[in-house]
Design a protein around this motif. Structure first.
Motif, mmCIF file in Angstrom:
data_model
loop_
_atom_site.group_PDB
_atom_site.id
_atom_site.type_symbol
_atom_site.label_atom_id
_atom_site.label_comp_id
_atom_site.label_asym_id
_atom_site.label_seq_id
_atom_site.Cartn_x
_atom_site.Cartn_y
_atom_site.Cartn_z
ATOM 1 N N ILE A 147 0.765 -1.119 0.158
ATOM 2 C CA ILE A 147 0.146 -0.172 0.053
ATOM 3 C C ILE A 147 0.779 1.214 -0.004
ATOM 4 C CG2 ILE A 147 -0.117 0.091 2.511
ATOM 5 C CD1 ILE A 147 -2.953 0.914 2.121
ATOM 6 N N GLU A 148 0.464 2.355 -0.565
ATOM 7 C CA GLU A 148 1.102 3.561 -0.775
ATOM 8 C C GLU A 148 0.897 4.547 0.387
ATOM 9 O OE1 GLU A 148 4.298 5.689 -2.598
ATOM 10 O OE2 GLU A 148 3.330 3.674 -3.155
ATOM 11 N N VAL A 149 1.844 4.862 0.981
ATOM 12 C CA VAL A 149 1.786 5.934 2.016
ATOM 13 C C VAL A 149 2.092 7.295 1.665
ATOM 14 C CG1 VAL A 149 2.294 6.594 4.515
ATOM 15 C CG2 VAL A 149 2.475 4.053 3.820
ATOM 16 N N ILE A 150 1.105 8.128 1.720
ATOM 17 C CA ILE A 150 1.394 9.612 1.236
ATOM 18 C C ILE A 150 1.608 10.712 2.539
ATOM 19 C CG2 ILE A 150 -0.129 9.168 -0.695
ATOM 20 C CD1 ILE A 150 -2.067 11.294 1.020
ATOM 21 N N PRO A 151 2.075 11.772 2.155
ATOM 22 C CA PRO A 151 2.364 12.828 3.163
ATOM 23 C C PRO A 151 1.293 12.861 4.122
ATOM 24 C CG PRO A 151 3.384 13.398 1.166
ATOM 25 C CD PRO A 151 2.578 12.226 0.809
ATOM 26 N N ALA A 152 1.633 13.453 5.370
ATOM 27 C CA ALA A 152 0.429 13.649 6.660
ATOM 28 C C ALA A 152 -0.190 14.763 5.929
ATOM 29 C CB ALA A 152 1.430 14.190 7.724
ATOM 30 N N LEU A 153 -1.628 14.709 6.385
ATOM 31 C CA LEU A 153 -2.690 15.570 6.008
ATOM 32 C C LEU A 153 -3.017 15.934 7.307
ATOM 33 C CD1 LEU A 153 -4.435 13.776 2.906
ATOM 34 C CD2 LEU A 153 -3.066 16.031 2.941
ATOM 35 N N PRO A 154 -3.991 17.150 7.316
ATOM 36 C CA PRO A 154 -4.589 17.695 8.409
ATOM 37 C C PRO A 154 -5.817 16.922 8.788
ATOM 38 C CG PRO A 154 -4.828 19.272 6.882
ATOM 39 C CD PRO A 154 -3.726 18.060 6.393
ATOM 40 N N GLY B 254 -29.254 19.066 1.648
ATOM 41 C CA GLY B 254 -28.040 19.351 0.934
ATOM 42 C C GLY B 254 -26.686 18.975 1.849
ATOM 43 N N GLN B 255 -25.626 18.829 1.170
ATOM 44 C CA GLN B 255 -24.025 18.483 2.023
ATOM 45 C C GLN B 255 -23.368 19.758 1.735
ATOM 46 O OE1 GLN B 255 -22.520 14.599 1.003
ATOM 47 N NE2 GLN B 255 -24.368 13.716 0.186
ATOM 48 N N LEU B 256 -22.763 20.037 2.807
ATOM 49 C CA LEU B 256 -21.891 21.126 2.924
ATOM 50 C C LEU B 256 -20.525 20.631 2.786
ATOM 51 C CD1 LEU B 256 -21.085 24.209 2.836
ATOM 52 C CD2 LEU B 256 -21.065 23.957 5.353
ATOM 53 N N LYS B 257 -19.874 20.662 1.653
ATOM 54 C CA LYS B 257 -18.651 19.970 1.606
ATOM 55 C C LYS B 257 -17.387 20.658 1.817
ATOM 56 C CE LYS B 257 -18.166 16.871 -1.751
ATOM 57 N NZ LYS B 257 -18.035 16.351 -3.108
ATOM 58 N N ILE B 258 -16.601 20.480 2.955
ATOM 59 C CA ILE B 258 -15.281 20.905 3.351
ATOM 60 C C ILE B 258 -14.035 20.399 2.764
ATOM 61 C CG2 ILE B 258 -14.068 22.144 5.124
ATOM 62 C CD1 ILE B 258 -16.985 21.842 6.856
ATOM 63 N N LYS B 259 -13.337 20.948 1.653
ATOM 64 C CA LYS B 259 -12.409 20.276 1.301
ATOM 65 C C LYS B 259 -11.198 21.040 1.761
ATOM 66 C CE LYS B 259 -12.181 19.409 -3.407
ATOM 67 N NZ LYS B 259 -11.926 19.687 -4.892
ATOM 68 N N TYR B 260 -10.149 20.369 2.511
ATOM 69 C CA TYR B 260 -9.181 20.845 3.018
ATOM 70 C C TYR B 260 -7.933 20.075 3.197
ATOM 71 C CZ TYR B 260 -9.915 17.570 6.699
ATOM 72 O OH TYR B 260 -10.165 16.299 7.474
ATOM 73 N N SER B 261 -6.693 20.960 3.294
ATOM 74 C CA SER B 261 -5.617 20.237 3.133
ATOM 75 C C SER B 261 -4.560 21.284 3.788
ATOM 76 C CB SER B 261 -5.205 20.077 1.660
ATOM 77 O OG SER B 261 -4.003 19.469 1.617
ATOM 78 N N GLY B 262 -3.195 20.590 3.871
ATOM 79 C CA GLY B 262 -2.077 21.621 4.444
ATOM 80 C C GLY B 262 -0.994 20.766 4.454
ATOM 81 N N GLY B 263 0.177 21.333 4.869
ATOM 82 C CA GLY B 263 1.545 20.627 5.146
ATOM 83 C C GLY B 263 1.942 20.145 3.840
ATOM 84 N N SER B 264 2.988 18.915 4.148
ATOM 85 C CA SER B 264 3.494 18.202 2.813
ATOM 86 C C SER B 264 2.420 17.437 1.997
ATOM 87 C CB SER B 264 4.464 17.141 3.540
ATOM 88 O OG SER B 264 3.831 16.337 4.297
ATOM 89 N N GLY B 265 1.212 17.074 2.660
ATOM 90 C CA GLY B 265 0.166 16.571 2.091
ATOM 91 C C GLY B 265 -0.428 17.461 0.979
#
Length: 940
Positions: A706-713, A896-907
């Protein structure tokens, strides 16, 4: 051979037997001068003695002399470290059994020590005086002498010391080889003089030569009878053949052996006839196979791993390296009386049959069988060699336990040399049991264990579990189980619980399917007891002898029924951030990509989802306890390869004979890259095991990648509105909010976003997903992106708030007619996108019929009062009231769905994000419906 003998005698052998058989003899030894190499005193080191032995054997085993006629003879010498005096008594029967030379080694520092060395040497000379021709002493003194052959001036040998000695001050002994060759030449000339003396004897005066046990048989007999005179001549002629063979005259030896055989056969002297036949074979072999080497003892201290290089070499020598039939010189076959290669075996067989007729010739018969075996191996006649060895097994001998051990180990080595590994293993097991038999005065369990360990390969039993197939088709499971139990018993008796634990673990790992339920229980209880003394661990065990015992693991206790990696929770699953693709113009598309197809086929065990660095990742398993008692398994961890993985330990207790029980093992990847899940580790029954998937039955894949990707918040979402008890399915839902609004009413919902991870949130994108059209959706859901952006980046353990504005967008115009009141035009918004029935679980301000009726009556009465104030239009009011009596209890549900797309850091830098959704339910209630209206004229 022995099978042709009518009876096998088993009575005790008398004292005049050859009590010390020499199983290492070859046919060439019939032509060799026998010398004893013996260290004396306590000062000399064993390493020094070993080096001196090697030099002497290398220098003197084969040498040449020029006889009085000017001819060159090749002489053989055989050096031994032990030689029982009883064997010398058989020197008349076969002269190569006589000890002709003695060479001793000693070291001294004082005159007293030198005197003691001289006394010990003279004592040995007296012991072998009946046959000894010459002796030498090699002495190492403390001072250097001008002449290395003379003792130092401060030391002198005793007056009764009549032996030629050589003195050295160190181990270099530069002229040692020259000195040994001089000694061997001296022995040769003494032997040559004895031969010539015997050859000059008159036929009618030769004495009767006897084997040791024959001396009592000829007491009182008339030795002057015709038959006995022939017996004397035949035996002396055979004796002359022995002397000629040792003196380097094989042609003369063949002549004498042939003549002796004719005479001895005529008088039925079977014992000596057998010796004459054996002499014929030995002389023929010496001529036909001059380079036939003595079998070197197999290295018994090497590692027993089946796949190791040493093991492979031994196996290949045993089977693949059988000598090809040697090329025989035609000139040699024309030598008078020489036996052809096929005749050698026939004559040896006849000699062995003649020996078997005599109760006290068992040792002679055994040694002849071994020598015939080695010749058959040289001729590449495998079955013939096996028949000779089979004859040895049935020879009844009264031997000491050590002699039995030597006999069985020699059998094993010879069987191994031509590929009969199972019989070789059987003989090794017999030798092992002799080390600890009741008749052994000093039982040695260590040696028993070592021999038993060497026998394993002959039973196709590798102590490396990797080489043992799970289906058990390699070898004979019943025998293998028995051998393993013998190893366990020997390990326990020699006080090595670590070995006993290892072998019991190996037994359960490799032979579990071949054990009965009772044997499984007994073995596991035994393992549990032994492991209390020494815990088992999945590491190699290196014994003092250098033998390596590979690791073993309990892969069947408990038994794994299911193993699968788990994806992260939906709202934690990383998503690839979609980039807007630039238009680069026309492109070419190839629908078939053979390379990608090949990669997909080869990487079937690679997961199609991702794990995230630092997040808890899980594996689901199911275990079965096959044992009839409760099983406690502790310190269970995942076994991984590739990136660093911090596994979280887990402990479980499985009931007796339980069905599949689910267990989840978890851990955190600490790096990015490719992670391989190989299996798991356990600690049960006192054994630590590494249970790898590739060694388990029923596993779909030998490992998972399995592939491990950089850390995400990670974030947590909360709202100021009450949650919905239940709602339609959605993606990445983390919480919900519900509200009831009257048409035209608006409200605010505060959404709090908390960073609960370790990575700052640097990017947030909000969007709404519903079944509404864009215009209507924009009226109901509104927020300010700018307000949220000002709060970024959101550091760990901090929160940000967002106001979501909700508005009940409805149309107040009722249907045109009463009959159309339930039609789709009742409300102007697209009814196909809305739900026309409220949800029973939603909190509603019109949730009860009484409350709804009250709200409806209030609206109707107020409307009536408003119309009645216009007295001029009462009829109009009454006419319209019937149309106004429309049921106002129908509500509409907006989801309805309020979608919160978020990211940060190396991810974020790697292009990944996460999406969390808030499920929002808006119940829209009717506030007023305009069913009809009139245009009134204005008053002027």
């Amino acid at each position: 051979m022995r099978s042709a003998i009518s009876v096998i005698l088993s009575s005790p052998v008398p004292d005049n037997k050859m009590s010390h058989p020499d199983y290492e003899q070859t046919a060439h030894d019939h032509a060799a001068l026998l010398l004893l190499l013996r260290p004396i005193g306590t000062q000399i080191k064993q390493k020094t003695v070993s080096r001196l032995f090697e030099r002497i054997i290398k220098a003197g085993s084969r040498f040449t002399v020029r006889d009085s006629s000017g001819n060159t003879r090749e002489i053989l010498a055989r050096f031994v470290k032990e030689h029982p005096v009883e064997n010398n008594d058989w020197g008349e029967f076969q002269t190569h059994r006589r000890l002709l030379g003695l060479i001793t080694f000693g070291k001294y520092d004082t005159q007293t020590e030198l005197n003691e060395l001289c006394r010990l040497h003279e004592t040995l000379k007296v012991k072998y005086s009946a046959t000894l021709y010459d002796s030498r002493a090699i002495l190492f003194g403390p001072l250097e002498s001008s002449n290395p052959r003379d003792p130092p001036e401060s030391f002198s040998t005793p007056s009764n010391f009549k032996t030629q000695a050589v003195f050295y001050t160190d181990e270099s002994c530069s002229d040692l080889e020259t000195y040994i060759v001089e000694c061997l030449h001296s022995l040769f000339w003494i032997l040559e003089s004895k031969r010539l003396e015997r050859s000059r004897e008159k036929v009618d005066r030769v004495s009767l030569l006897l084997a040791p046990f024959e001396k009592k048989d000829f007491i009182g007999l008339d030795l002057e009878s015709r038959n006995n005179r022939k017996r004397c001549v035949g035996r002396m002629t055979k004796h002359l053949g022995d002397l000629c063979l040792q003196a380097g005259l094989p042609a003369e030896a063949l002549y004498h052996y042939n003549s002796a055989a004719n005479v001895l056969q005529a008088v039925n002297d079977w014992l000596w006839l057998g010796a004459a036949y054996e002499g014929l074979c030995a002389a023929s072999v010496l001529v036909l196979y001059p380079n036939m080497c003595r079998n070197l003892p197999l290295q018994r201290n090497s590692s027993l791993q089946e796949g190791s290089p040493g093991k492979q070499r031994r196996g290949s020598q045993a089977v693949a390296a059988l000598p090809s039939p040697p090329t025989i010189d035609v000139v040699k076959t024309n030598m008078p009386h020489i036996l052809l290669p096929e005749e050698i075996s026939k004559k040896y067989r006849e000699a062995i049959v003649h020996y078997s007729k005599y109760q006290y010739a068992g040792i002679i018969e055994t040694e002849a069988s071994f020598k015939a075996t080695r010749i058959s191996i040289e001729q590449n006649c495998t079955l013939q060699a096996a028949s000779y060895l089979n004859n040895v097994i049935f020879i009844n001998l009264t031997l000491s336990e050590q002699e039995k051990i030597d006999r069985f180990t020699t059998l094993s080595d010879l069987y191994t040399s031509f590929g009969f590994v199972r019989k070789a293993a059987f003989c090794l097991r017999l030798a092992a049991t002799r080390h600890v038999s009741q008749n052994n005065p000093s039982p040695d369990w260590q040696q028993c264990y070592n021999l038993m360990l060497q026998a394993t390969s002959g039973f196709k039993l590798s102590l490396d579990p990797i080489d043992m197939p799970a289906d058990g088709h390699r070898g004979w499971p019943v025998i293998q189980i028995h051998v393993i139990n013998e190893l366990v018993a020997a390990a326990n008796r020699m006080g090595n619980p670590a070995l006993a634990t290892r072998h019991l673990t190996f037994l359960l790992q490799t032979m579990y399917n071949h054990l009965t339920p009772a044997e499984r229980k007994e073995t596991t209880l035994q393992l549990q007891t032994v492991s209390q003394q020494c815990e088992g661990a999945p590491v190699p065990l290196v014994l003092d002898s250098g033998t390596v015992i590979p690791p073993a693991n309990l892969i069947n206790i408990p038994k794994t029924k299911y193993f699968s990696l788990k994806n992260l929770q939906p709202h934690l699953q990383p998503q690839k951030i979609e980039r807007v693709k630039e238009d680069h113009g026309p492109f070419l598309f190839t629908p078939i990509n053979f390379g990608s197809l090949e990669r997909k086929t080869m990487s079937k065990s690679k997961m199609d989802y991702l794990w995230v660095e630092g997040d808890i990742c899980e594996v689901s398993m199911q275990f079965v306890n096959p044992l009839p008692f409760e099983l406690h398994v502790s310190n269970m961890r995942l076994l991984t390869n590739g990136v660093v993985f911090e596994s979280i330990p887990e402990s479980i207790t499985l009931p007796a004979e339980s069905g599949p029980i689910a267990v989840t093992l978890a851990g955190r990847p600490k790096e990015i890259g490719e992670l391989e899940i190989l299996g798991f580790s356990t600690h049960t029954l006192g054994v630590k095991s590494n249970c790898r998937l590739r060694h388990m039955e029923g596993m779909i894949h030998p490992q998972y990648t399995i592939e491990v990707i950089p850390a995400l918040p990670r974030l947590d979402v909360a709202t100021s509105l009450p949650q919905t008890a239940s709602f339609s399915s959605g993606e990445n839902i983390v919480t919900s909010a519900s509200i009831s609004l009257y048409g035209g009413e608006s409200a605010e919902c505060t959404i709090t976003i908390t960073n609960v991870g370790q990575v700052p949130i640097e990017m947030i994108e909000l969007s709404v997903q519903s079944t509404l059209d864009t215009v209507t959706e924009g009226k109901i859901f509104k927020w300010s992106d700018e307000n949220l952006m000002t709060q970024l980046p959101l550091q760990p353990r901090t929160s940000a708030s967002l106001t979501l504005y909700l508005y009940a967008a409805t149309d107040f115009i009722a249907p045109v007619s009463r009959n159309d009141i339930n039609s789709s035009s009742y409300l102007s918004q697209p009814s196909s996108l809305l739900s026309h029935s409220g949800h029973s679980s939603l909190p509603s301000r019109l949730s009860s019929p009484s409350h709804h009726t009250k709200r409806q009556s209030e609206l109707t009465s107020s409307f009536r009062s408003g119309l009645s104030s216009h007295s001029g239009h009462s009829s109009l009011a009454s006419t319209r009231l019937s149309k106004l009596a429309v049921p106002l209890h129908n509500s509409n549900i907006i989801e309805g769905q309020l979608k919160i797309k978020y990211s940060g850091g190396s991810g974020l830098a790697a292009g990944y994000c996460r999406i969390s959704s808030v499920f929002i339910t808006v119940e829209m209630l009717p506030s007023i419906h305009i069913t009809n209206w009139d245009v009134l004229p204005a008053e002027t």
